[in-house]
Design a protein around this motif. Structure first.
Motif, PDB file in Angstrom:
ATOM      1  N   ILE A   1      90.141   4.419 -14.418  1.00  0.00           N
ATOM      2  CA  ILE A   1      88.798   4.737 -13.915  1.00  0.00           C
ATOM      3  C   ILE A   1      87.794   4.787 -15.067  1.00  0.00           C
ATOM      4  CG2 ILE A   1      87.428   6.632 -12.985  1.00  0.00           C
ATOM      5  CD1 ILE A   1      88.696   5.077 -10.825  1.00  0.00           C
ATOM      6  N   SER A   2      88.210   5.341 -16.213  1.00  0.00           N
ATOM      7  CA  SER A   2      87.329   5.395 -17.376  1.00  0.00           C
ATOM      8  C   SER A   2      86.944   4.001 -17.833  1.00  0.00           C
ATOM      9  CB  SER A   2      88.014   6.153 -18.522  1.00  0.00           C
ATOM     10  OG  SER A   2      88.310   7.476 -18.140  1.00  0.00           O
ATOM     11  N   ARG A   3      87.895   3.073 -17.809  1.00  0.00           N
ATOM     12  CA  ARG A   3      87.576   1.704 -18.200  1.00  0.00           C
ATOM     13  C   ARG A   3      86.598   1.060 -17.219  1.00  0.00           C
ATOM     14  NH1 ARG A   3      92.945   1.746 -20.266  1.00  0.00           N
ATOM     15  NH2 ARG A   3      93.852   1.248 -18.223  1.00  0.00           N
ATOM     16  N   PHE A   4      86.781   1.327 -15.913  1.00  0.00           N
ATOM     17  CA  PHE A   4      85.834   0.801 -14.933  1.00  0.00           C
ATOM     18  C   PHE A   4      84.432   1.377 -15.155  1.00  0.00           C
ATOM     19  CE2 PHE A   4      89.602  -0.112 -12.106  1.00  0.00           C
ATOM     20  CZ  PHE A   4      89.393  -1.475 -12.063  1.00  0.00           C
ATOM     21  N   ASP A   5      84.365   2.694 -15.365  1.00  0.00           N
ATOM     22  CA  ASP A   5      83.066   3.328 -15.558  1.00  0.00           C
ATOM     23  C   ASP A   5      82.381   2.817 -16.822  1.00  0.00           C
ATOM     24  OD1 ASP A   5      83.390   4.786 -13.264  1.00  0.00           O
ATOM     25  OD2 ASP A   5      84.166   6.568 -14.284  1.00  0.00           O
ATOM     26  N   ALA A   6      83.145   2.567 -17.847  1.00  0.00           N
ATOM     27  CA  ALA A   6      82.566   2.102 -19.105  1.00  0.00           C
ATOM     28  C   ALA A   6      82.276   0.614 -19.093  1.00  0.00           C
ATOM     29  CB  ALA A   6      83.514   2.439 -20.254  1.00  0.00           C
ATOM     30  N   GLY A   7      82.743  -0.104 -18.074  1.00  0.00           N
ATOM     31  CA  GLY A   7      82.506  -1.544 -17.996  1.00  0.00           C
ATOM     32  C   GLY A   7      83.434  -2.354 -18.866  1.00  0.00           C
ATOM     33  N   PHE A   8      84.578  -1.795 -19.229  1.00  0.00           N
ATOM     34  CA  PHE A   8      85.508  -2.489 -20.105  1.00  0.00           C
ATOM     35  C   PHE A   8      86.644  -3.163 -19.343  1.00  0.00           C
ATOM     36  CE2 PHE A   8      84.285   0.817 -23.501  1.00  0.00           C
ATOM     37  CZ  PHE A   8      83.187   0.054 -23.857  1.00  0.00           C
ATOM     38  N   ALA A   9      86.675  -3.030 -18.017  1.00  0.00           N
ATOM     39  CA  ALA A   9      87.752  -3.640 -17.246  1.00  0.00           C
ATOM     40  C   ALA A   9      87.584  -5.158 -17.269  1.00  0.00           C
ATOM     41  CB  ALA A   9      87.737  -3.127 -15.812  1.00  0.00           C
ATOM     42  N   VAL A  10      88.675  -5.859 -17.527  1.00  0.00           N
ATOM     43  CA  VAL A  10      88.670  -7.318 -17.644  1.00  0.00           C
ATOM     44  C   VAL A  10      89.686  -7.885 -16.671  1.00  0.00           C
ATOM     45  CG1 VAL A  10      89.006  -9.290 -19.192  1.00  0.00           C
ATOM     46  CG2 VAL A  10      87.993  -7.181 -20.065  1.00  0.00           C
ATOM     47  N   LEU A  11      89.311  -8.991 -16.014  1.00  0.00           N
ATOM     48  CA  LEU A  11      90.190  -9.651 -15.055  1.00  0.00           C
ATOM     49  C   LEU A  11      90.955 -10.755 -15.765  1.00  0.00           C
ATOM     50  CD1 LEU A  11      90.897  -9.772 -11.980  1.00  0.00           C
ATOM     51  CD2 LEU A  11      89.222 -11.619 -11.825  1.00  0.00           C
ATOM     52  N   ASP A  12      92.274 -10.640 -15.768  1.00  0.00           N
ATOM     53  CA  ASP A  12      93.140 -11.677 -16.338  1.00  0.00           C
ATOM     54  C   ASP A  12      93.668 -12.531 -15.190  1.00  0.00           C
ATOM     55  OD1 ASP A  12      92.775 -10.662 -18.901  1.00  0.00           O
ATOM     56  OD2 ASP A  12      94.404  -9.202 -18.638  1.00  0.00           O
ATOM     57  N   ALA A  13      92.829 -13.441 -14.726  1.00  0.00           N
ATOM     58  CA  ALA A  13      93.181 -14.247 -13.556  1.00  0.00           C
ATOM     59  C   ALA A  13      94.040 -15.432 -13.967  1.00  0.00           C
ATOM     60  CB  ALA A  13      91.923 -14.734 -12.845  1.00  0.00           C
ATOM     61  N   GLU A  14      95.029 -15.716 -13.136  1.00  0.00           N
ATOM     62  CA  GLU A  14      95.903 -16.876 -13.326  1.00  0.00           C
ATOM     63  C   GLU A  14      96.468 -17.271 -11.968  1.00  0.00           C
ATOM     64  OE1 GLU A  14     100.098 -14.666 -14.423  1.00  0.00           O
ATOM     65  OE2 GLU A  14      98.687 -15.111 -16.058  1.00  0.00           O
ATOM     66  N   PRO A  15      96.777 -18.547 -11.762  1.00  0.00           N
ATOM     67  CA  PRO A  15      97.358 -18.970 -10.470  1.00  0.00           C
ATOM     68  C   PRO A  15      98.675 -18.230 -10.210  1.00  0.00           C
ATOM     69  CG  PRO A  15      96.620 -20.868 -11.748  1.00  0.00           C
ATOM     70  CD  PRO A  15      96.545 -19.691 -12.664  1.00  0.00           C
ATOM     71  N   THR A  16      98.700 -17.531  -9.076  1.00  0.00           N
ATOM     72  CA  THR A  16      99.849 -16.678  -8.778  1.00  0.00           C
ATOM     73  C   THR A  16     100.190 -16.804  -7.301  1.00  0.00           C
ATOM     74  OG1 THR A  16      99.106 -15.115 -10.467  1.00  0.00           O
ATOM     75  CG2 THR A  16     100.778 -14.331  -8.914  1.00  0.00           C
TER      76      THR A  16
ATOM     77  N   ALA B   1      88.899 -18.208  -8.630  1.00  0.00           N
ATOM     78  CA  ALA B   1      88.097 -17.148  -9.232  1.00  0.00           C
ATOM     79  C   ALA B   1      86.623 -17.554  -9.290  1.00  0.00           C
ATOM     80  CB  ALA B   1      88.613 -16.828 -10.636  1.00  0.00           C
ATOM     81  N   GLY B   2      85.755 -16.628  -8.916  1.00  0.00           N
ATOM     82  CA  GLY B   2      84.326 -16.881  -8.950  1.00  0.00           C
ATOM     83  C   GLY B   2      83.747 -17.409  -7.664  1.00  0.00           C
ATOM     84  N   GLU B   3      84.565 -17.775  -6.688  1.00  0.00           N
ATOM     85  CA  GLU B   3      84.062 -18.274  -5.407  1.00  0.00           C
ATOM     86  C   GLU B   3      83.459 -17.126  -4.596  1.00  0.00           C
ATOM     87  OE1 GLU B   3      83.866 -21.358  -4.296  1.00  0.00           O
ATOM     88  OE2 GLU B   3      84.798 -22.269  -6.057  1.00  0.00           O
ATOM     89  N   HIS B   4      82.491 -17.485  -3.754  1.00  0.00           N
ATOM     90  CA  HIS B   4      81.817 -16.485  -2.916  1.00  0.00           C
ATOM     91  C   HIS B   4      82.473 -16.452  -1.539  1.00  0.00           C
ATOM     92  CE1 HIS B   4      78.658 -13.911  -1.439  1.00  0.00           C
ATOM     93  NE2 HIS B   4      78.419 -14.745  -0.440  1.00  0.00           N
ATOM     94  N   LEU B   5      82.754 -15.260  -1.045  1.00  0.00           N
ATOM     95  CA  LEU B   5      83.403 -15.098   0.254  1.00  0.00           C
ATOM     96  C   LEU B   5      82.379 -15.051   1.373  1.00  0.00           C
ATOM     97  CD1 LEU B   5      86.109 -12.396  -0.570  1.00  0.00           C
ATOM     98  CD2 LEU B   5      86.398 -14.873  -0.444  1.00  0.00           C
ATOM     99  N   THR B   6      82.716 -15.691   2.486  1.00  0.00           N
ATOM    100  CA  THR B   6      81.879 -15.631   3.683  1.00  0.00           C
ATOM    101  C   THR B   6      82.673 -15.217   4.917  1.00  0.00           C
ATOM    102  OG1 THR B   6      82.217 -17.995   4.097  1.00  0.00           O
ATOM    103  CG2 THR B   6      80.265 -17.366   2.822  1.00  0.00           C
ATOM    104  N   SER B   7      84.003 -15.325   4.864  1.00  0.00           N
ATOM    105  CA  SER B   7      84.831 -14.967   6.016  1.00  0.00           C
ATOM    106  C   SER B   7      86.226 -14.620   5.538  1.00  0.00           C
ATOM    107  CB  SER B   7      84.881 -16.119   7.044  1.00  0.00           C
ATOM    108  OG  SER B   7      85.461 -17.264   6.457  1.00  0.00           O
TER     109      SER B   7
END
Length: 530
Positions: free
Chosen positions: A317-332, A480-486
């Motif tokens: 939660i501290s990392r989220f509040d500080a803006g330090f959370a990073v997404l390590d996205a990979e095809p899974t 990653a980065g796509e916008h959701l509509t449904s």
């Protein structure tokens, strides 16, 4: 513009009505004056004609009188300044009218009914349109009267032209129209100026309020004078100052709280590691202890595990509040992640008497995600379903369509009460604090899950109804980065025949960091909101 338009329409109607009434009164006044004056002339003329007829010598009787009638009639128009004409018709001889003017065409244009009324002995008047040679149709005021002189009966007709009254009426109408138009435009201009004086400060206040809402807390309104608008501006500025002061105080408290949480979490890491090492050693040697001591070692190990999970959640939660959370996205592939979460919680589910029902695709479901975060979200959702499932089966469904993947976790337990939709994703909140929990969570699971969903640009939503259980839906883009509509899965579970409240808590990719989830209220069968 609305005020000016209303003023313009209302003033036009008012001035128009006033103009019509006044114009009509003026025209009627002119006609009444003309009628009164004409009637006096008709009465005077007919009486003079009667007296003159009586004075004509009658040595040969009526024929002599007939011979003198043209001269008598001509005398009626002598000195005529108004241009009226007179026609005298002996009774019974309507085909031989005598006129004071050369042209008797006006007499022939009178209606037969009017002539019969005059012949019957009446004193009749009417307005008629007479076709005058060379001038066209003109309005006339016509009088008809029957007089009797000696033994002779005469029908006397007076024709008074109304061209002066017509010109006067036209002039009055033009003056009223010009005056009314000028008055309406003046009223519209005054309404515009007055409204602008009132609206301009309101617009300034609206713009200032928008800047304040955008975070520009130093914005203020200018105060001019001491009227009500100046008082409004002063009150607005006072409100803005109070808001700025309170917001700054809250931000400072929030910053201190986040710093405290972060510092405490990090500071506790070192003693926890030391205690963990000692506890692990004691737990390993517990078989050689007496039963009470061995049980204490097990309890110590379990509580240290809980404490370590809480500390981990606080750091996250501290990392989220500080803006330090990073997404390590990979095809899974999400299918193994779902199986792994179920295997991790199967022991807890068996102790709670809960069975898992998996509805998964046969083929792999590949998406660009952070496996660690998605697994944590699913573990939180499934763990909550087991805790609140009341021993009923928990259904986990996975689907993908149109570049969107969704996972739903459905339980058939106590559900969510009215109003809990605003609290379910809050930190440290539990539906029933008195419940005996199987997993011993920290109360931060769903809050962290919301932040994990936001990092993926996805949604985390909830539905629930008392006695009908709850269903949570995680929706993520496959790229990653796509916008959701449904979403490929419904938020409202299938088979819900009543109309329970749909509780939606959604955090999308465009939500501000740390923002509270948005809530949508639907009813079953109303269709998907997205």
């Amino acid at each position: 513009m609305r005020v000016v338009t209303i003023t313009l329409v209302a003033s036009t109607a008012l001035v128009g009505t006033f103009g019509v009434v006044v114009g009509k009164m003026i025209v009627e006044g002119l006609l009444d004056a003309k009628t009164a004056d004409a009637m006096k002339q008709v009465v005077a003329g007919t009486e003079l004609l009667k007296d003159n007829v009586k004075q004509v010598p009658d040595p040969q009787g009526d024929p002599a009188l007939r011979n003198n009638l043209p001269n008598l009639v001509a005398g009626l128009a002598r000195g005529n300044q108004e241009g009226f004409s007179v026609v005298v018709v002996p009774s019974g001889e309507s085909n031989v009218p005598l006129t004071a003017q050369p042209d008797a065409s006006a007499y022939w244009q009178l209606s037969d009914g009017f002539k019969r009324q005059v012949a019957a002995g009446g004193f009749i008047q009417q307005r008629a349109a007479i076709d005058v040679a060379g001038a066209g149709v003109q309005p006339y005021l016509v009088f008809g009267r029957t007089i009797t002189a000696r033994t002779y009966q005469l029908e006397v007709y007076y024709f008074f032209p109304l061209d002066y009254e017509v010109r006067a009426a036209e002039l009055v109408r033009n003056i009223l129209f010009a005056t009314g138009t000028a008055l309406v435009m003046l009223l519209a201009a005054m309404a515009f100026l007055v409204t602008r004086m009132v609206v301009s400060p309101v617009r300034v206040a609206a713009r200032t309020a928008q800047r304040l809402s955008a975070g520009l807390l130093d914005q203020r309104m200018e105060v001019h004078g001491e009227d009500d608008l100046a008082a409004l501006a002063a009150s607005f500025n006072q409100m803005a100052e109070n808001l700025q002061r309170h917001i700054q105080r809250l931000e400072e408290m929030s910053r201190l709280q986040r710093r405290f949480t972060s510092d405490v979490s990090h500071e506790l890491r070192t003693p926890l590691t030391t205690v963990r090492m000692a506890a692990d050693l004691i737990f390993t040697e517990r078989d050689g202890f007496e039963a009470p001591v061995a049980r204490s070692a097990e309890l110590l190990q379990a509580e240290l595990d809980r404490f370590e999970r809480l500390l981990t959640d606080l750091l996250e939660i501290s990392r989220f509040d500080a803006g330090f959370a990073v997404l390590d996205a990979e095809p899974t592939d999400l299918v193994p992640i779902v199986h792994r979460v179920v295997d991790q919680l199967r022991g807890v589910a068996e102790r709670a008497g809960v069975d898992f029902e998996l509805i998964l695709p046969d083929e792999p479901v590949i998406a660009e995600i952070d496996p660690r975060r998605v697994e944590r979200v699913l573990r939180n959702l499934v763990g909550n379903a087991v805790d609140h499932g009341e021993g009923q089966p928990v259904q986990i469904r996975l689907a993908v369509a149109d570049g969107v993947v969704a996972v739903t976790v459905r339980d058939h337990g106590v559900g969510l009460k009215a109003g809990e939709e605003k609290l379910v994703f809050n930190r440290f909140w539990r539906a029933d604090p008195s419940r005996a929990r199987q997993t011993g969570g920290s109360g931060l699971g769903l809050s962290i899950s919301v932040e994990d969903a936001r990092l993926h640009g996805g949604w985390l939503e909830a539905w629930g109804a008392p006695g009908k259980g709850a269903q949570f839906r995680l929706t993520l883009p496959t790229r990653a980065g796509e916008h959701l509509t449904s979403s490929p899965l419904r938020l409202v579970p299938d088979g819900v025949s009543t109309s329970p409240v749909v509780i939606r808590q959604t955090v999308g990719s465009d939500a501000p960091r740390g923002a509270a989830p948005q809530t949508d209220i639907l009813t079953a069968g109303s269709g998907e909101p997205r």
